[in-house]
Design a protein around this motif. Structure first.
Motif, short mmCIF file in Angstrom:
data_model
loop_
_atom_site.label_atom_id
_atom_site.label_comp_id
_atom_site.label_asym_id
_atom_site.label_seq_id
_atom_site.Cartn_x
_atom_site.Cartn_y
_atom_site.Cartn_z
N PHE A 186 0.71 -1.37 -0.09
CA PHE A 186 0.05 -0.21 0.02
C PHE A 186 0.62 1.74 -0.14
O PHE A 186 1.64 1.59 0.98
CB PHE A 186 -0.94 -0.15 1.30
CG PHE A 186 -2.15 1.03 1.17
CD1 PHE A 186 -3.94 0.93 0.44
CD2 PHE A 186 -1.56 2.27 1.93
CE1 PHE A 186 -4.35 1.99 1.16
CE2 PHE A 186 -2.25 2.92 1.87
CZ PHE A 186 -3.70 2.64 1.70
N ASN A 187 0.71 2.08 -1.16
CA ASN A 187 1.78 3.24 -1.42
C ASN A 187 0.53 4.22 -1.02
O ASN A 187 -0.52 4.71 -1.34
CB ASN A 187 2.71 3.60 -2.31
CG ASN A 187 2.15 3.20 -3.75
OD1 ASN A 187 0.60 2.77 -3.63
ND2 ASN A 187 2.71 4.22 -5.45
N ARG A 196 -5.58 7.16 4.74
CA ARG A 196 -6.51 5.27 4.61
C ARG A 196 -5.56 4.56 5.68
O ARG A 196 -5.06 4.01 5.97
CB ARG A 196 -6.30 5.37 3.25
CG ARG A 196 -6.54 3.46 3.15
CD ARG A 196 -8.28 4.08 3.76
NE ARG A 196 -8.57 2.09 3.53
CZ ARG A 196 -9.12 1.27 4.46
NH1 ARG A 196 -9.91 2.27 5.54
NH2 ARG A 196 -9.64 0.24 4.24
N ALA A 197 -4.05 4.81 4.95
CA ALA A 197 -3.02 4.58 5.75
C ALA A 197 -2.85 4.57 7.41
O ALA A 197 -2.97 3.09 7.72
CB ALA A 197 -1.44 4.69 5.25
N ALA A 201 -3.30 1.04 9.72
CA ALA A 201 -2.33 1.14 10.86
C ALA A 201 -2.77 1.36 12.03
O ALA A 201 -2.18 1.43 13.36
CB ALA A 201 -1.12 2.23 10.77
N GLY A 202 -4.16 1.91 11.86
CA GLY A 202 -4.49 1.98 13.42
C GLY A 202 -3.65 3.23 14.51
O GLY A 202 -4.48 3.63 15.42
N LEU A 203 -3.73 4.41 13.70
CA LEU A 203 -2.64 5.66 13.81
C LEU A 203 -3.73 7.08 13.76
O LEU A 203 -3.56 7.25 14.12
CB LEU A 203 -1.74 5.74 13.05
CG LEU A 203 -0.60 4.65 13.26
CD1 LEU A 203 0.71 4.91 12.66
CD2 LEU A 203 -0.52 5.12 14.87
#
Length: 205
Positions: A186-187, A196-197, A201-203
């Motif tokens: 995923f970039n 979205r990233a 990642a739950g961040l």
């Protein structure tokens, strides 16, 4: 079967980041710049890491990690193909996992599994979503010669290297056995990708 402990890693940093609107390498991810997070992840398996960055006038996040080597492009935005060549030429090891600096959920275990697939091939290039992933792939150092020939002819597309070298292409079905959700691939190219990233990642805040 080569081990990732016998390989190095290359991270390409010198892109324009035009769709993101800011340096992707410096994006905050879990309290650290994205480039730092990628290097720390790679260090689980790779003792030698080469960062190929834009010309020296461009600032990089400061990373204090042993075994880190930084080489710079001679001219800005010369393209990832020439940057990969520079990284391979700077490498002490004969094999390298090469990636871009915009993979926030990069998994070094997946990278190590790809290294183990190289056998007698010059490269191992995964395919995801019907597209080759040459910046989440493995290359032998000797690929630099073929890449230099391509760039001398004016080629800049990374995917062109796949037909110029003896590459093993790993289909998505096989890739998913290593990374079922393909999160390592995923970039982040846009602010939406970045949000979205962070969510994945739950961040996210």
């Amino acid at each position: 079967m080569p081990s990732a402990k016998e390989a190095g890693a290359i991270v390409l940093v010198g892109g324009r980041s035009s769709r993101m609107g800011q340096s992707k390498a410096a994006l905050d991810f879990g309290g650290m710049p994205l480039l730092t997070r990628i290097v720390i992840e790679l260090k689980w398996w790779f003792d030698e890491i080469v960062i190929v960055a834009a010309p020296k006038s461009e600032a990089l996040p400061r990373i204090e990690i042993p075994g880190l080597k930084i080489v710079h492009d001679e001219t800005a935005f010369a393209g990832p193909l020439d940057a990969l060549r520079r990284g391979l030429n700077a490498l002490d090891h004969g094999i390298a996992f090469a990636c871009s600096c915009d993979l926030p959920m990069l998994n070094s275990d997946v990278a190590a599994d790809l290294v183990a697939m190289i056998d007698d091939f010059d490269a191992v290039i995964p395919e995801v979503g019907g597209k080759l992933q040459p910046l989440h792939a493995v290359y032998r150092k000797r690929c630099a010669n073929a890449i230099e020939s391509l760039t001398a002819g004016g080629e800049q597309r990374l995917t062109a290297s796949a037909s110029a070298i003896n590459a093993r292409k790993v289909g998505e079905e096989e890739v998913r056995k290593l990374d079922p959700q393909l999160t390592s691939f995923f970039n982040v190219n846009t602010p939406e990708d970045y949000r979205r990233a962070l969510e994945l990642a739950g961040l996210s805040k």
